[in-house]
Design a protein around this motif. Structure first.
Motif, PDB file in Angstrom:
ATOM      1  N   ARG A 220       0.916  -1.446  -0.064  1.00 52.44           N
ATOM      2  CA  ARG A 220      -0.024  -0.042   0.070  1.00 52.44           C
ATOM      3  C   ARG A 220       0.827   1.221   0.035  1.00 52.44           C
ATOM      4  NH1 ARG A 220      -1.775  -1.636   5.866  1.00 52.44           N
ATOM      5  NH2 ARG A 220      -2.960  -2.813   4.647  1.00 52.44           N
ATOM      6  N   ASP A 221       2.116   1.193   0.537  1.00 53.38           N
ATOM      7  CA  ASP A 221       2.848   2.398   0.510  1.00 53.38           C
ATOM      8  C   ASP A 221       3.260   2.875  -0.985  1.00 53.38           C
ATOM      9  OD1 ASP A 221       4.680   3.503   3.354  1.00 53.38           O
ATOM     10  OD2 ASP A 221       2.926   2.399   3.398  1.00 53.38           O
ATOM     11  N   ARG A 224       0.740   5.379  -1.652  1.00 53.73           N
ATOM     12  CA  ARG A 224       0.935   6.797  -0.868  1.00 53.73           C
ATOM     13  C   ARG A 224       1.828   7.336  -1.407  1.00 53.73           C
ATOM     14  NH1 ARG A 224       4.395   8.287   3.009  1.00 53.73           N
ATOM     15  NH2 ARG A 224       5.584   6.415   3.110  1.00 53.73           N
ATOM     16  N   TYR A 261      -4.227  -1.740  -1.442  1.00 52.88           N
ATOM     17  CA  TYR A 261      -4.648  -1.444  -0.341  1.00 52.88           C
ATOM     18  C   TYR A 261      -4.574  -2.143   0.647  1.00 52.88           C
ATOM     19  CZ  TYR A 261      -6.708   2.944  -2.487  1.00 52.88           C
ATOM     20  OH  TYR A 261      -7.003   4.092  -3.296  1.00 52.88           O
ATOM     21  N   ARG A 320       6.438   7.031   9.619  1.00 48.47           N
ATOM     22  CA  ARG A 320       6.270   5.688   9.104  1.00 48.47           C
ATOM     23  C   ARG A 320       7.325   4.803   9.727  1.00 48.47           C
ATOM     24  NH1 ARG A 320       1.742   4.390   7.667  1.00 48.47           N
ATOM     25  NH2 ARG A 320       2.643   2.625   6.227  1.00 48.47           N
ATOM     26  N   PHE A 362      -1.337  12.093   7.734  1.00 49.57           N
ATOM     27  CA  PHE A 362      -1.820  10.844   6.536  1.00 49.57           C
ATOM     28  C   PHE A 362      -0.645   9.843   6.777  1.00 49.57           C
ATOM     29  CE2 PHE A 362      -1.476   9.187   1.993  1.00 49.57           C
ATOM     30  CZ  PHE A 362      -2.770   8.698   2.056  1.00 49.57           C
ATOM     31  N   ALA A 363       0.490   9.921   6.844  1.00 52.71           N
ATOM     32  CA  ALA A 363       1.430   8.713   7.263  1.00 52.71           C
ATOM     33  C   ALA A 363       1.116   7.819   8.482  1.00 52.71           C
ATOM     34  CB  ALA A 363       2.917   9.389   7.458  1.00 52.71           C
ATOM     35  N   TYR A 366      -2.438   6.135   7.946  1.00 50.68           N
ATOM     36  CA  TYR A 366      -2.350   5.269   6.800  1.00 50.68           C
ATOM     37  C   TYR A 366      -2.741   3.990   7.055  1.00 50.68           C
ATOM     38  CZ  TYR A 366      -1.535   4.101   1.586  1.00 50.68           C
ATOM     39  OH  TYR A 366      -1.600   3.997   0.412  1.00 50.68           O
ATOM     40  N   ASP A 367      -2.191   3.309   7.698  1.00 45.91           N
ATOM     41  CA  ASP A 367      -2.660   1.700   7.980  1.00 45.91           C
ATOM     42  C   ASP A 367      -4.075   1.492   8.670  1.00 45.91           C
ATOM     43  OD1 ASP A 367      -0.302   0.416   6.927  1.00 45.91           O
ATOM     44  OD2 ASP A 367       0.847   1.411   8.659  1.00 45.91           O
ATOM     45  N   TYR A 413     -11.018   9.953   0.870  1.00 45.35           N
ATOM     46  CA  TYR A 413      -9.792   9.388   0.337  1.00 45.35           C
ATOM     47  C   TYR A 413     -10.072   8.571  -0.869  1.00 45.35           C
ATOM     48  CZ  TYR A 413      -5.185   6.726  -0.246  1.00 45.35           C
ATOM     49  OH  TYR A 413      -4.272   6.464  -0.710  1.00 45.35           O
TER      50      TYR A 413
END
Length: 497
Positions: A220-221, A224, A261, A320, A362-363, A366-367, A413
């Protein structure tokens, strides 16, 4: 007397690694010039180690004899270059920032030679060099390393693709992140910088378009990082194809973006954006320093790594790292050591621009957006909830801003219905597991907080409602499934009778 590898500050203790390489070179220097007299017998381990050290020092400090030294190395190798490459890794890990410019040039030259012979550990060496590329750093030395590494990956493309494809996925992660800084800078027009930027774009696009299966390894990163580059034409086209035409990537394993994702990013990728010295300092802070005594450590860290305005984008990478790669054991979590959430709170307050602040949030969350208990770790989401809860008393604005940002992400998002449901499910699952694991007793501490706005409470209540409805659906689903199984089992018994 042998040349030095590094620049040392006055009164600084002599580096033992550099000293050992220099002493080996000085003791064996007469034997490092042709004609070489190779003995029929294999040298003992100590002799072999000394010879590897001496040759490495010669390669790094004598460019005019480098080809002679490398031929000598090829002639004495008995372990697939494992010891020699391990020494190179130590030099990169421990000495790189202090190395003389000429030594750095030789280091990149010999790294390319080790790819040519496919030495054991070459993947680790290349990853170590990638970690020395600093985010938000526009110094000549850092841009030179970016150029050299991008060129190396393109020159050795086929070899790395066949033998060490994981290194290319690491390169993609690093250069996508670096490009976000390089494409946003307000630097004056510079031909060399433009050449570097075009080369980085070319490398990343080549990997994504030709070897998309490597992007799937990142998880998923990858999405991002790609989102930070949508304003760049080449990446805007990639984004459109990801959303509308996934078949263009010619990878049967890739169906749609929700697949990425759902794939957790391995911590090894997150570590790529934290150089070894920064990692050491951060781990020390969150392993040995007691809460309330961290201020001088934070001041030193800020002045060392974040003082220059351009460098603040690296705060995103640090967050992160803290969420995904630094997971302390229970004895530290339950002690009075500085907790992860407190460090993130300090970093959040250190942001000078609104853009970086949003990227940090956001970082951090994110998860949460795609959380799946069977795939993800509760440790990735723990810092955000604890930061919100512990900020209620003295820093309610932090709690308010973070919760507002989380609810905004849930709603905006990804507005496509199936992915919006996926995100709501992810966040509600995260909240449910945090309470289940005892990270917080209940998120009533947020929903009933008098200082939070009714709008935020309502949004959090909607997530809670979604979570309860989902739990009820699952209970009903498994009850029906269980009853169906019993019915079929009884039916089977009658048929056997």
């Amino acid at each position: 007397m042998a040349s030095r590898l590094i620049v040392e500050a006055p009164f600084e203790a002599e580096n033992q690694l550099e000293l050992s390489l220099r002493q080996a070179f000085e003791s064996l220097q007469p034997n490092l010039r042709p004609p070489f007299s190779f003995s029929i017998s294999i040298p003992n381990p100590d002799q072999y180690s000394q010879l590897n050290r001496a040759i490495l020092h010669g390669i790094l400090t004598e460019p005019h004899f480098a080809k002679t030294h490398i031929k000598h190395l090829h002639g004495i190798i008995t372990d697939g270059y494992a010891m020699f490459i391990n020494l190179l890794i130590k030099v990169v890990h421990q000495l790189y920032p202090k190395l003389l410019g000429s030594v750095k040039s030789q280091l990149l030259w010999v790294a390319e030679e080790m790819i040519y012979v496919l030495g054991i550990g070459i993947d680790v060496l290349l990853v170590s060099l990638l970690r020395q590329i600093n985010g938000g750093d526009f110094s000549d030395g850092n841009l030179w390393l970016c150029l050299k590494m991008a060129t190396l990956f393109l020159n050795k493309w086929q070899c790395l693709l066949e033998e060490e494809p994981n290194v290319l996925s690491c390169a993609l992660y690093v250069f996508l992140r670096v490009l976000a800084d390089h494409c946003r800078t307000n630097r004056p027009s510079d031909q060399n910088f433009e050449t570097l930027r075009r080369l980085e774009v070319y490398l990343c696009v080549k990997i994504v378009r030709e070897e998309f299966h490597l992007c799937l390894r990142i998880g998923r990163d990858f999405i991002r990082l790609l989102q930070d580059l949508i304003h760049v034409l080449e990446f805007r086209d990639i984004w459109k194809d990801l959303m509308l035409c996934p078949s263009k990537f010619n990878t049967s394993r890739f169906v749609n973006v929700s697949q990425l994702y759902r794939t957790r990013t391995c911590s090894k990728y997150v570590l790529l954006r934290i150089n070894p010295e920064m990692e050491t300092r951060l781990r020390f802070l969150m392993t040995y320093v007691k809460l309330g005594h961290q201020k001088r450590h934070q001041i030193w860290f800020f002045q060392k790594f974040l003082h220059e305005p351009d460098r603040e984008t690296i705060i995103v990478d640090i967050v992160r790292f803290i969420c995904c790669a630094h997971h302390p054991p229970n004895e530290i979590i339950q002690s009075d050591i500085v907790p992860r959430w407190a460090v993130i709170g300090w970093l959040l307050k250190s942001c000078r621009s609104s853009y970086v602040e949003k990227s940090v949030k956001f970082a951090l969350f994110y998860d949460w957006l795609f959380f799946d208990e069977s795939v993800d770790s509760v440790m990735n989401i723990e810092p955000a909830i604890l930061l919100m809860v512990h900020s209620i008393q003295k820093y309610i604005d932090i709690t308010h801003n973070l919760l507002e940002f989380l609810l905004y992400l849930v709603d905006n998002y990804d507005v496509r219905v199936e992915n919006k449901v996926l995100i709501a499910k992810g966040v509600s699952s995260a909240l449910q597991l945090l309470a289940k694991k005892g990270v917080i007793q209940s998120y009533d501490v947020l929903t009933y907080c008098p200082a939070l706005s009714p709008t935020l409470k309502e949004g959090l209540g909607s997530l809670n409602s979604f979570c309860n409805k989902r739990a009820s659906w699952l209970k009903c689903h498994y009850k029906i499934k269980s009853e169906s199984w019993i019915h079929n089992s009884e039916k089977g018994k009658k048929m056997r009778l």
